[in-house]
Design a protein around this motif. Structure first.
Motif, PDB file in Angstrom:
ATOM      1  N   MET A  71     -20.285   3.721  16.910  1.00  0.00           N
ATOM      2  CA  MET A  71     -20.117   3.062  18.280  1.00  0.00           C
ATOM      3  C   MET A  71     -21.081   2.759  19.063  1.00  0.00           C
ATOM      4  SD  MET A  71     -18.232   5.816  20.902  1.00  0.00           S
ATOM      5  CE  MET A  71     -19.836   6.611  21.354  1.00  0.00           C
ATOM      6  N   PRO A 118     -16.803  -2.227  28.691  1.00  0.00           N
ATOM      7  CA  PRO A 118     -15.669  -2.821  28.112  1.00  0.00           C
ATOM      8  C   PRO A 118     -15.486  -4.165  29.055  1.00  0.00           C
ATOM      9  CG  PRO A 118     -15.154  -0.610  28.596  1.00  0.00           C
ATOM     10  CD  PRO A 118     -16.770  -0.818  28.857  1.00  0.00           C
ATOM     11  N   GLU A 255     -13.460  -3.572  23.409  1.00  0.00           N
ATOM     12  CA  GLU A 255     -12.971  -2.146  23.748  1.00  0.00           C
ATOM     13  C   GLU A 255     -12.246  -2.090  24.875  1.00  0.00           C
ATOM     14  OE1 GLU A 255     -15.124   2.359  23.630  1.00  0.00           O
ATOM     15  OE2 GLU A 255     -16.287   0.553  24.434  1.00  0.00           O
ATOM     16  N   SER A 256     -11.112  -1.453  25.159  1.00  0.00           N
ATOM     17  CA  SER A 256     -10.612  -1.348  26.164  1.00  0.00           C
ATOM     18  C   SER A 256     -11.106  -0.094  27.140  1.00  0.00           C
ATOM     19  CB  SER A 256      -9.088  -1.176  25.927  1.00  0.00           C
ATOM     20  OG  SER A 256      -9.037  -0.006  25.527  1.00  0.00           O
ATOM     21  N   ASN A 259      -9.803   3.054  25.893  1.00  0.00           N
ATOM     22  CA  ASN A 259     -10.434   3.837  24.883  1.00  0.00           C
ATOM     23  C   ASN A 259     -11.859   4.458  25.251  1.00  0.00           C
ATOM     24  OD1 ASN A 259      -8.417   2.747  22.984  1.00  0.00           O
ATOM     25  ND2 ASN A 259      -9.691   0.974  22.347  1.00  0.00           N
ATOM     26  N   ASN A 260     -12.485   3.829  26.194  1.00  0.00           N
ATOM     27  CA  ASN A 260     -13.608   4.138  26.696  1.00  0.00           C
ATOM     28  C   ASN A 260     -13.233   5.385  27.453  1.00  0.00           C
ATOM     29  OD1 ASN A 260     -16.451   4.234  27.276  1.00  0.00           O
ATOM     30  ND2 ASN A 260     -15.957   3.163  29.477  1.00  0.00           N
ATOM     31  N   LYS A 263     -12.904   8.505  25.157  1.00  0.00           N
ATOM     32  CA  LYS A 263     -13.922   8.926  24.456  1.00  0.00           C
ATOM     33  C   LYS A 263     -14.867   9.766  25.448  1.00  0.00           C
ATOM     34  CE  LYS A 263     -14.776   4.785  21.385  1.00  0.00           C
ATOM     35  NZ  LYS A 263     -15.328   3.760  21.040  1.00  0.00           N
ATOM     36  N   SER A 330      -1.638  -1.692  23.889  1.00  0.00           N
ATOM     37  CA  SER A 330      -1.988  -0.596  23.147  1.00  0.00           C
ATOM     38  C   SER A 330      -0.531   0.458  23.259  1.00  0.00           C
ATOM     39  CB  SER A 330      -2.662   0.432  24.159  1.00  0.00           C
ATOM     40  OG  SER A 330      -2.971   1.490  23.877  1.00  0.00           O
ATOM     41  N   ALA A 492      -8.875   6.234  20.068  1.00  0.00           N
ATOM     42  CA  ALA A 492      -9.258   4.816  20.008  1.00  0.00           C
ATOM     43  C   ALA A 492      -9.103   4.145  18.515  1.00  0.00           C
ATOM     44  CB  ALA A 492     -10.636   4.586  20.587  1.00  0.00           C
ATOM     45  N   THR A 497      -8.422  -1.137  17.890  1.00  0.00           N
ATOM     46  CA  THR A 497      -9.188  -1.867  18.657  1.00  0.00           C
ATOM     47  C   THR A 497      -8.832  -3.432  18.476  1.00  0.00           C
ATOM     48  OG1 THR A 497     -11.193  -2.088  17.155  1.00  0.00           O
ATOM     49  CG2 THR A 497     -11.235  -0.349  18.899  1.00  0.00           C
TER      50      THR A 497
END
Length: 1182
Positions: A71, A118, A255-256, A259-260, A263, A330, A492, A497
């Protein structure tokens, strides 16, 4: 509610695995990996495990394996490729010529603003850079135009090359004065924006704008006509950089924000998963005997992991800021994640509350200094008091305020006598002891009220019962946290992705057959069914165990008290309970039961919130429209939604939440946000004023935020009656006075700290530009790149002298190293310069520990030396600083001059110090805590409770008196204020590291005393959160009984409490000493009437429909449990206010001494002590 004194003071605790056995570590690992295989493979890459097994990294390089994950590597690869593209463009001669003389800005911008975030965050930052630089260019053109009007020697036939090397022939006084004014105004505006917004997307936008401003206006002095295209040399390279960064964030491992966000939610639950394992270990460990050191070690580990979870909430808020504006392909809508932020905050607060119990029973906590020595920690000394005070027969809790009170007293007294007897005694002075009056009162309470010789046995007994009752539920909570952490960490990967989606679509369309596609879809369906089944199983088990805990298991801790009742369960009357013979009947003190109730309550709330999170996850997984990917865009359902969305857009560009890498590490010496110490920032946006669209329920809600005149609410919390007044003027009575008042406010606003700093920085910049405005020195300044020193002086200049000193030292150090490294690289690889940035530098820049500015200056200097050297070697440019050594030494000398000028100028008035800022900000947060305290106590009487509570004694209302308060707009506003206060306190604690860089002739800064203030205010804020939670879940009758027992509805007591808060805040703000005799200790007034285990006092006229006598049913009532937790929390708040008063006196001192009061003379309040040795402190903790 009391927490450990050392919880926030201790540095980062040791890693948790050092406190567990191998089997316990394996259990934690097994529990954390007991989820789907699709998420396990993303936790630890195989290559990382191999490196850890084969190579033991030295401590100086420990950051490499810590960040060696796919990552983070892919982010470094994205930045490296973007930087490589910039370097390729830089070395192409045709491109370099077209971009202009400042083409090296491509390399510098690649380091300062890498595409690590992102796409939407990168887009915001790069658009800000372009807009700010373009606006600055336009502002400079305006200055050139006006300066040209004042020019007498206008000659448009002179070429630009001739003008730049004319030895100042065309420099004139009038145009120079106009350009100097524009430099002053532009610098003041840009630096005000920088200091107001703090670290974040505005930081580098203002930095490049300052470069553009100084470059344009200092060069324009030399040209005898307005040369408007000067700004193109700065703007074009930055536009190229912005395009490269935006494309890199879209194409290279995109990366959206969603998703961030997931995490970062997982990062909140990772420490909580460890914390539940430590809770199980602590419950299995006896808090005494031979396990004392082990018990203490686990408590420290628990405090560390809970602090890590709370620290992860900051990055979570940063990720949530831009979610509503995201357009994403998504399964899940970005708005699906918005409720998770609030739930994550509440879970972290409950985790903090669960840790309180262990700090209450910790046998190794600090002892009272004059307590007789014991054979081992926790062993009581002395005998029980023979004549307990009537109204203080038994306190509701433990506490050790007297330790704090007497530690400073005795230490200062001993130090004074020691110095008096030394040969240097006549040269030094010692502070007189403070808090002696409070100390004497607490000595009395220690000796006559809070002593229990059976503390250790009772604590062990109740601890074992608590372990039996809570272990099953804790195990289910551990499974739930592991499930949630795994689901969020793998969200994610499951959602896919962009680059993986493209790869999958191409492979499916070109390489896969219909049968293969069908098998793949079937496998995904089976995997989804298995995942949902696992989550539902965890949810059902958690719910079943929570129900069993509420109905059966939690009753275990009541057993010692129910056994003390008569066999026929006859009730204990209030009078009998107040005079219970502890020696013969062995009824344990109610404080042990209250301690257990504290843990059980927070555990139930913790399990409830985990259940809510699991329910939300199940809804996300099972809702039909979330089964397949689609494009999600912001929705507008009505005109109000559009209006609120536009307000949010305005907030995105005008507000800042410390977004950016420079604000995230919190390392020593880091330059933090330079904010207003007289207000708590970032409050109104958390008041639910924006549209909250719940995609899972298809409902839209527009909050009703309180908007009004800032003078009509106390520090931002809208209260109905109190209003702040202008002490020097009556309210305006006509239009002229209203306009005059508005004008006065705006003028006064220009005299705030940030505005004065901006003006001062503008003056410094203008003074440093004087060599460009003098004909004899203009050419010399231009040839030798004086603008390097000017720009560095702007960047080094900070509002506070400590930050400026730190910037002065770190920039000299980083520039020296960067220049040396750049020189070595250029000499070694002058023919392969395009390969210099394609390997390890981006990874080192992003993840190497240390203050961000120090790292950035090092890499920027390295690249600047390489870029200028290459440019001068292969492209003939005017006024080039040279090659290699010539660039390096000139860069270092000019940077040293610039930062030294900023350092010297920081001592000129108006001078701002971090010392005063810390004290003023703590005064503000103290006053804000008082506002929230009033708001929490007012909540039961608000309209929300009136709708559900009414008159609890009116039987005609049916179940009306049993409705709880629940969540409301008022509670959300209070929660927002508490979060804002904790955020400000956290920033203060991080920013105080630069105080040591301030040079002061008055002496050292009392860091430990201010640290005590930080800790106490943070603990009070958490206690207010816990009290708010209790009030939310209590029925109105129990709430009023709670407020009555704690004297929170007693005007006399509340007058004392608010007077204490006001005195502390005012003394910290003004530096005035506090009176020696104050309403403290408030605990003495808090325990005016003793209740014990009973809800209603025997002399009370009103019982609110609750039982006056203690029965088994009362002890087992969940409302009674929350009532006891509320009493404990109230005691914690009051006792901490006492400690806060003493801590404030340690800083500002005392005044108004009256001889003989409170020290055994006339007016003494001490009680009889004959024959009573001071016993163990174990009963004074809460």
């Amino acid at each position: 509610m009391p927490e450990s004194e050392k919880q926030l003071r201790a540095p980062r605790p040791p890693a948790i695995h050092t406190h567990f056995s191998k089997s316990e570590n394996q259990n934690v690992i097994d529990n954390s990996t007991s989820t789907s295989s699709t998420s396990r493979k993303h936790e630890i890459p195989r290559k990382t495990r191999m490196i850890q097994l084969k190579w033991q990294w030295p401590s100086s390089l420990a950051w490499v394996p810590a960040n060696w994950s796919w990552m983070k590597i892919r982010l470094a690869l994205r930045c490296a490729i973007a930087a490589w593209i910039s370097s390729v463009l830089f070395v192409i001669p045709a491109v370099q010529v077209w971009i202009g003389q400042a083409s090296f800005l491509l390399l510098i911008a690649a380091f300062l603003s890498p595409p690590i975030d992102p796409f939407l965050a990168v887009l915001e930052r790069e658009v800000l850079i372009s807009l700010f630089v373009a606006a600055t260019w336009a502002f400079a053109c305006l200055g050139m135009f006006l300066a040209n009007l004042a020019r007498t020697n206008l000659d448009t036939s002179v070429s630009i090359q001739t003008a730049l090397f004319s030895n100042g022939q065309y420099v004139e006084a009038a145009p120079s004065a106009i350009l100097a004014i524009f430099i002053f105004i532009g610098t003041a505006i840009l630096l005000y924006i920088r200091v107001h917004q703090g670290p974040g997307p505005y930081l580098f936008a203002t930095l490049f704008s300052c470069i553009c401003l100084i470059t344009n206006l200092t060069t324009a002095v030399l040209v005898p006509y307005p040369y408007y295209v000067l700004g193109r040399a700065i703007f074009i390279p930055l536009v190229f950089h912005s395009i490269i960064s935006i494309l890199a964030s879209i194409i290279l491992f995109p990366e959206s924000l969603s998703n961030n966000f997931t995490k970062r939610v997982a990062a909140v639950f990772t420490p909580l998963q460890k914390a539940t394992a430590i809770h199980l270990t602590l419950l299995r460990t006896t808090p005494g005997g031979d396990c004392v050191e082990e018990f203490k070690r686990h408590i420290d580990s628990l405090a560390g992991v809970v602090a890590q979870s709370e620290a992860a909430l900051g990055p979570l808020a940063q990720a949530a800021r831009l979610l509503p504006s995201e357009v994403v392909y998504s399964r899940y809508s970005p708005r699906d994640w918005r409720p998770l932020q609030d739930l994550a905050r509440r879970v972290a607060v409950r985790a903090n509350g669960m840790s309180i119990y262990f700090t209450l029973i910790d046998p190794t906590r600090e002892r009272f200094p004059i307590t007789p020595a014991t054979t081992r920690p926790g062993t009581p000394a002395g005998t029980s008091p023979s004549t307990p005070v009537e109204r203080h027969s038994e306190p509701p809790h433990h506490h050790h305020l007297s330790n704090l009170l007497h530690r400073a007293h005795l230490h200062n007294s001993n130090r004074f006598h020691h110095r008096a007897s030394s040969s240097y005694g006549n040269r030094h002075t010692s502070h007189a002891p403070v808090g002696v009056f409070e100390s004497q009162r607490y000595l009395d309470l220690e000796a006559h009220v809070w002593h229990d010789p059976r503390t250790e046995s009772h604590t062990t007994q109740t601890h074992n019962l608590l372990q039996e009752s809570c272990t099953p539920l804790l195990e289910q909570c551990q499974s739930a946290t592991a499930c949630l952490q795994s689901w969020f960490a793998g969200a994610a990967a499951r959602d896919g992705t962009s680059w993986r989606l493209v790869k999958g679509i191409l492979s499916s369309a070109l390489l896969s057959t219909a049968a293969q596609i069908e098998r793949r879809e079937n496998a995904k369906q089976l995997e989804w069914e298995k995942r949902v089944s696992e989550i539902r199983s965890v949810r059902e088990k958690l719910e079943e165990e929570l129900i069993r805990f509420r109905t059966v298991a939690r009753m275990n801790v009541v057993k010692p008290y129910t056994d003390a009742l008569d066999p026929v369960d006859s009730p204990i009357s209030a009078e009998d309970s107040n005079h219970w013979n502890y020696e013969y009947n062995q009824l344990p003190s109610h404080r042990y039961l209250f301690n257990c109730y504290v843990y059980q309550y927070h555990l139930m709330r913790f399990a409830d919130m985990l259940g809510e999170l699991l329910d939300h996850v199940i809804r996300l997984e099972t809702r039909p429209e979330r089964r397949h990917r689609r494009v999600w865009t912001p929705k507008f359902h009505n005109l109000a939604s559009v209006t609120v969305f536009l307000e949010w857009i305005k907030g995105v560009w005008t507000d800042n939440d410390n977004v950016g890498r420079s604000a995230s590490s919190g390392a020593e010496g880091e330059e933090g946000e330079e904010e207003d110490p007289d207000r708590v920032q970032h409050v109104d946006r958390d008041r639910r004023r924006d549209v909250e669209l719940d995609e899972l329920s298809d409902e839209t809600r527009v909050g009703n935020g309180v908007v009004g005149d800032e003078e009509d609410n106390m520090y931002g919390m809208g209260l109905p009656y109190p209003k702040r007044r202008d002490p020097d003027a009556l309210p305006p009575s006509n239009v002229a006075e209203l306009m005059g008042r508005w004008t006065y406010k705006r003028i006064v606003g220009l005299t705030t700290g940030n505005a004065l700093y901006a003006v001062k920085a503008g003056v410094l910049t203008t003074l440093m530009c004087i060599p460009f405005f003098i004909p004899g020195s203009a050419q010399f300044a231009y040839n030798n790149r004086f603008l390097w020193g000017i720009v560095m002086a702007q960047l080094t200049s900070a509002r506070f002298r400590g930050d400026t000193t730190f910037g002065f030292l770190t920039r000299i150090f980083s520039t020296f190293l960067g220049g040396g490294v750049g020189l070595c690289i250029y000499v070694r690889r002058r023919r392969s310069i395009k390969r210099l940035r394609t390997h390890s530098e981006p990874f080192s820049q992003l993840y190497i520990p240390g203050p961000p500015m120090r790292i950035l200056i090092f890499f920027v200097t390295t690249v600047l030396v390489i870029g200028y050297s290459y440019q001068d070697q292969f492209q003939a440019l005017p006024s080039s600083p040279g090659v290699g050594w010539s660039v390096a030494w000139r860069r270092f000398l000019l940077v040293a001059c610039g930062v030294f000028a900023a350092f010297i100028f920081s001592f000129f008035p108006p001078a701002f110090t971090l010392r005063r800022y810390q004290r003023t900000a703590l005064a503000t947060t103290c006053a804000e805590l008082g506002v929230i305290y009033c708001a929490v106590l007012s909540l039961p009487y608000s309209s929300s409770l009136g709708q559900g509570g009414g008159n609890t004694n009116d039987t005609s209302n049916g179940d009306l008196g049993k409705q709880t308060l629940g969540h409301s707009e008022e509670t959300h506003a209070i929660v927002a204020r508490l979060i804002a206060i904790r955020s400000k306190l956290g920033r203060l604690k991080t920013g105080k590291v630069n105080v040591k860089y301030e040079i002061s002739l008055r002496g050292k800064w009392p860091e430990e005393r201010y640290h005590t203030l930080f800790d106490l205010q943070m603990q009070i804020s958490y206690s207010l959160s816990h009290l708010l939670s209790v009030i939310e879940h209590l029925e109105p009758a129990w709430t009023r009984a709670l407020l009555s027992r704690t004297r929170f509805t007693d005007p006399n007591f509340q007058g004392d409490v608010l007077a204490v808060i006001s005195m502390i805040s005012t003394s910290l703000r003004t530096g005035s000493p506090l009176p020696q005799i104050t309403p403290c200790p408030l605990v003495d007034r808090f325990m005016l009437k003793y209740h014990g285990l009973n809800v209603i006092h025997k002399e009370a006229e009103e019982d609110y429909g609750l039982p006056r006598t203690l029965t088994r049913e009362t002890l087992e009532n969940e409302q009674y449990l929350m009532f006891c937790v509320g009493v404990s929390t109230a005691f914690g708040i009051v006792s901490r206010l006492d400690r806060l008063m003493v801590a404030a006196k340690e800083i500002v001192g005392e005044q108004y001494h009256i001889q003989g009061i409170g020290f055994g003379g006339f007016g003494s309040v001490t009680t009889k002590r004959e024959g009573v040795p001071l016993g163990s402190r174990t009963s004074t903790r809460m």
